[in-house]
Design a protein around this motif. Structure first.
Motif, mmCIF file in Angstrom:
data_model
loop_
_atom_site.group_PDB
_atom_site.id
_atom_site.type_symbol
_atom_site.label_atom_id
_atom_site.label_comp_id
_atom_site.label_asym_id
_atom_site.label_seq_id
_atom_site.Cartn_x
_atom_site.Cartn_y
_atom_site.Cartn_z
ATOM 1 N N GLN A 53 45.521 40.927 42.832
ATOM 2 C CA GLN A 53 43.972 40.411 42.785
ATOM 3 C C GLN A 53 43.564 41.048 43.465
ATOM 4 O O GLN A 53 42.331 41.655 43.288
ATOM 5 C CB GLN A 53 44.144 39.012 43.342
ATOM 6 C CG GLN A 53 42.842 38.454 43.299
ATOM 7 C CD GLN A 53 41.787 38.432 41.827
ATOM 8 O OE1 GLN A 53 42.229 37.857 41.210
ATOM 9 N NE2 GLN A 53 40.628 39.150 41.873
ATOM 10 N N GLU A 54 44.210 41.604 44.614
ATOM 11 C CA GLU A 54 43.219 42.856 45.177
ATOM 12 C C GLU A 54 43.417 44.036 44.841
ATOM 13 O O GLU A 54 41.647 44.401 45.057
ATOM 14 C CB GLU A 54 44.181 42.926 46.659
ATOM 15 C CG GLU A 54 43.013 41.456 47.658
ATOM 16 C CD GLU A 54 43.598 41.938 49.168
ATOM 17 O OE1 GLU A 54 44.115 42.997 50.055
ATOM 18 O OE2 GLU A 54 44.075 40.977 49.936
ATOM 19 N N LEU A 55 44.340 44.842 43.495
ATOM 20 C CA LEU A 55 44.024 46.209 43.552
ATOM 21 C C LEU A 55 43.370 45.868 41.908
ATOM 22 O O LEU A 55 42.060 46.444 41.922
ATOM 23 C CB LEU A 55 45.598 46.597 43.476
ATOM 24 C CG LEU A 55 45.530 47.641 42.675
ATOM 25 C CD1 LEU A 55 44.675 48.888 43.102
ATOM 26 C CD2 LEU A 55 46.835 48.287 42.713
ATOM 27 N N PHE A 56 43.605 44.607 41.127
ATOM 28 C CA PHE A 56 43.770 44.628 40.107
ATOM 29 C C PHE A 56 42.312 43.701 39.808
ATOM 30 O O PHE A 56 41.660 44.450 38.708
ATOM 31 C CB PHE A 56 44.363 44.820 38.824
ATOM 32 C CG PHE A 56 45.785 45.206 39.158
ATOM 33 C CD1 PHE A 56 45.832 46.182 38.632
ATOM 34 C CD2 PHE A 56 46.776 45.250 39.513
ATOM 35 C CE1 PHE A 56 46.362 47.564 37.477
ATOM 36 C CE2 PHE A 56 47.654 46.209 39.440
ATOM 37 C CZ PHE A 56 47.727 47.036 39.376
ATOM 38 N N GLY A 57 41.829 42.477 40.524
ATOM 39 C CA GLY A 57 40.839 42.214 40.502
ATOM 40 C C GLY A 57 39.608 42.451 41.316
ATOM 41 O O GLY A 57 38.329 42.685 40.548
ATOM 42 N N ASP A 58 39.638 42.951 42.272
ATOM 43 C CA ASP A 58 39.157 42.985 43.307
ATOM 44 C C ASP A 58 38.579 44.566 43.384
ATOM 45 O O ASP A 58 37.565 45.545 44.117
ATOM 46 C CB ASP A 58 39.099 43.102 44.543
ATOM 47 C CG ASP A 58 38.896 41.577 44.762
ATOM 48 O OD1 ASP A 58 38.536 40.559 43.996
ATOM 49 O OD2 ASP A 58 39.857 40.856 46.048
ATOM 50 N N HIS A 59 39.084 45.393 42.284
ATOM 51 C CA HIS A 59 39.295 46.905 42.692
ATOM 52 C C HIS A 59 39.731 47.395 44.213
ATOM 53 O O HIS A 59 39.028 48.815 44.362
ATOM 54 C CB HIS A 59 38.600 47.319 42.543
ATOM 55 C CG HIS A 59 38.127 47.164 40.743
ATOM 56 N ND1 HIS A 59 39.528 46.848 39.584
ATOM 57 C CD2 HIS A 59 37.019 45.900 39.722
ATOM 58 C CE1 HIS A 59 38.932 45.733 38.911
ATOM 59 N NE2 HIS A 59 37.815 45.568 39.163
#
Length: 164
Positions: A53-59
């Motif tokens: 989530q942090e990498l791919f959702g929140d960038h």
């Protein structure tokens, strides 16, 4: 401890009846070992979904520093090994300019040190929606290895069932 033992027994019976994959243990496996394996799988699931989530959702590229091992092994042929290579790859794609989103995990499956995610990347500009299956291996609280399978959702399909 008694609650964990009861929980593990109920979980194994329920999973067996429901047809879920349950790890097979040697006859000498203890309830404690079964509970520990289950708890490890759940912890790995939580770590991987949070990191994803942090990498791919929140960038948030700093998620790589928190959750990925320095010597991370990458099986995707488009990306080199190591978390710095992943950072460079995503920067080149322009991930920092993409709209943030809540990742919808279609399926999350964990067993031991492996966690599998099935997600759908929404259509972007000129590319269709894409179904992605990622498999991560976790060691000592860090993602150490990754495999993926990526398939675009066709505009027309022979059957009407979704791919996810």
């Amino acid at each position: 401890m008694l609650k964990k033992t009861i929980f593990a027994s109920i979980f194994l019976v329920t999973a067996s009846v429901a047809g879920l994959a349950v790890p097979v243990y040697a006859q000498d496996a203890t309830q404690t070992q079964i509970v520990q394996d289950y708890e490890l799988a759940q912890a790995n699931k939580a770590l991987v979904t949070k990191a994803f989530q942090e990498l791919f959702g929140d960038h948030d590229l700093t998620a790589l520093d928190r959750y990925w091992a320095t010597d991370y092994i990458q099986h995707n042929p488009s990306i080199s090994d190591g978390r710095e290579a992943v950072k460079t790859f995503f920067e080149s794609l322009g991930i920092l300019t993409w709209p943030k989103q809540q990742v919808k995990f279609e399926r999350v499956i964990a067993e031991g040190d492996l966690v599998m995610l099935q997600t759908v990347q929404p259509a972007l500009e000129n590319s269709p929606a894409t179904v992605i299956v990622d498999i991560f291996r976790v060691e000592k609280g860090k993602i150490v290895e990754h495999w993926d399978v990526i398939q675009p959702v066709p505009a027309e399909a022979t059957n009407q069932r979704p791919m996810y």
